[in-house]
Design a protein around this motif. Sequence first.
Motif, PDB file in Angstrom:
ATOM      1  N   LYS A  11       0.494  -1.260  -0.010  1.00 61.16           N
ATOM      2  CA  LYS A  11       0.063   0.181  -0.261  1.00 61.16           C
ATOM      3  C   LYS A  11       0.721   1.050  -0.192  1.00 61.16           C
ATOM      4  O   LYS A  11       1.419   1.740   0.690  1.00 61.16           O
ATOM      5  CB  LYS A  11      -0.923  -0.323   1.091  1.00 61.16           C
ATOM      6  CG  LYS A  11      -1.491   1.293   1.394  1.00 61.16           C
ATOM      7  CD  LYS A  11      -2.938   1.939   0.455  1.00 61.16           C
ATOM      8  CE  LYS A  11      -3.630   2.391   0.916  1.00 61.16           C
ATOM      9  NZ  LYS A  11      -3.584   4.005   0.064  1.00 61.16           N
ATOM     10  N   PHE A  14       0.335   4.983   2.780  1.00 63.18           N
ATOM     11  CA  PHE A  14      -0.365   4.391   3.323  1.00 63.18           C
ATOM     12  C   PHE A  14      -0.299   5.152   5.071  1.00 63.18           C
ATOM     13  O   PHE A  14      -1.553   5.291   5.792  1.00 63.18           O
ATOM     14  CB  PHE A  14       0.650   3.086   4.542  1.00 63.18           C
ATOM     15  CG  PHE A  14       0.481   2.879   5.678  1.00 63.18           C
ATOM     16  CD1 PHE A  14      -0.797   1.282   5.682  1.00 63.18           C
ATOM     17  CD2 PHE A  14       0.546   3.067   7.041  1.00 63.18           C
ATOM     18  CE1 PHE A  14      -1.586   0.740   6.047  1.00 63.18           C
ATOM     19  CE2 PHE A  14      -0.327   2.070   7.952  1.00 63.18           C
ATOM     20  CZ  PHE A  14      -0.559   0.975   7.798  1.00 63.18           C
ATOM     21  N   CYS A 109       4.068  -5.645   9.471  1.00 64.25           N
ATOM     22  CA  CYS A 109       3.939  -4.718   8.320  1.00 64.25           C
ATOM     23  C   CYS A 109       4.936  -3.602   8.346  1.00 64.25           C
ATOM     24  O   CYS A 109       4.624  -3.457   9.541  1.00 64.25           O
ATOM     25  CB  CYS A 109       2.238  -3.889   8.858  1.00 64.25           C
ATOM     26  SG  CYS A 109       1.784  -1.692   8.360  1.00 64.25           S
ATOM     27  N   ILE A 111       6.632   0.127   7.416  1.00 62.48           N
ATOM     28  CA  ILE A 111       6.583   1.254   6.424  1.00 62.48           C
ATOM     29  C   ILE A 111       7.752   1.075   6.185  1.00 62.48           C
ATOM     30  O   ILE A 111       8.342   1.579   6.970  1.00 62.48           O
ATOM     31  CB  ILE A 111       5.904   1.321   7.187  1.00 62.48           C
ATOM     32  CG1 ILE A 111       4.347   0.777   7.517  1.00 62.48           C
ATOM     33  CG2 ILE A 111       5.416   3.546   6.449  1.00 62.48           C
ATOM     34  CD1 ILE A 111       3.623   1.380   8.327  1.00 62.48           C
ATOM     35  N   ALA A 148       3.788   1.177   2.405  1.00 66.68           N
ATOM     36  CA  ALA A 148       3.833  -0.395   3.661  1.00 66.68           C
ATOM     37  C   ALA A 148       3.438  -1.553   2.512  1.00 66.68           C
ATOM     38  O   ALA A 148       2.766  -1.614   1.582  1.00 66.68           O
ATOM     39  CB  ALA A 148       1.828  -0.270   4.278  1.00 66.68           C
TER      40      ALA A 148
END
Length: 180
Positions: A11, A14, A109, A111, A148
């Motif tokens: 993504k 994010f 996750c 990032i 992300a």
Amino acid sequence: MFNIKDHLIVKDNFFSQEIYDNIILDLSGLKFTNRYVTADHENIYNKIYFNINLNHEHFAVKEVSKKLNEEYQLNVLPLENNYYLSSKHTEATPHNDIQDENNINYLNCIIFLKGKELLNSGTGFYDYDKETKEYNLNRHIGFKKNRAIIFDPSIYHASLQFNEECGSRYIMANFFKKKI
């Protein structure tokens, strides 16, 4: 509920620009500690990473949790959250983030926060061949600020900062467990 198993979500953008700017400001005032000094075991993986542990009330941790639960309906709670600074290194160090046989770490996750936007400053994802005992790169996500990557912690992965042009990068690494 969505199950992250066998999924890799990428993504861009994010965080909102305001939250992202606050994180970059937050990074500028922190003193990172080398993981090699605090690690229980000594290996190359710990020598190239510096980190800051974030508590569950940190604004960035709360924002990641909120986005994963509201936008992706992942139903998770923070387990461990860190800012990491990693430096250029000579080779990939594939690993997975399984905590124990019960797989308490349900979701990762990562990032990307700050660094050169290069394909080879990103993260690689690997298959492990049990016969040859080799890791085979099968996916490669380039470094882009505020990108992300959400994935199952059993997937082998590694920073790919060993290309000649690569430099240091800042990321936020988040480990989550399922809500009961």
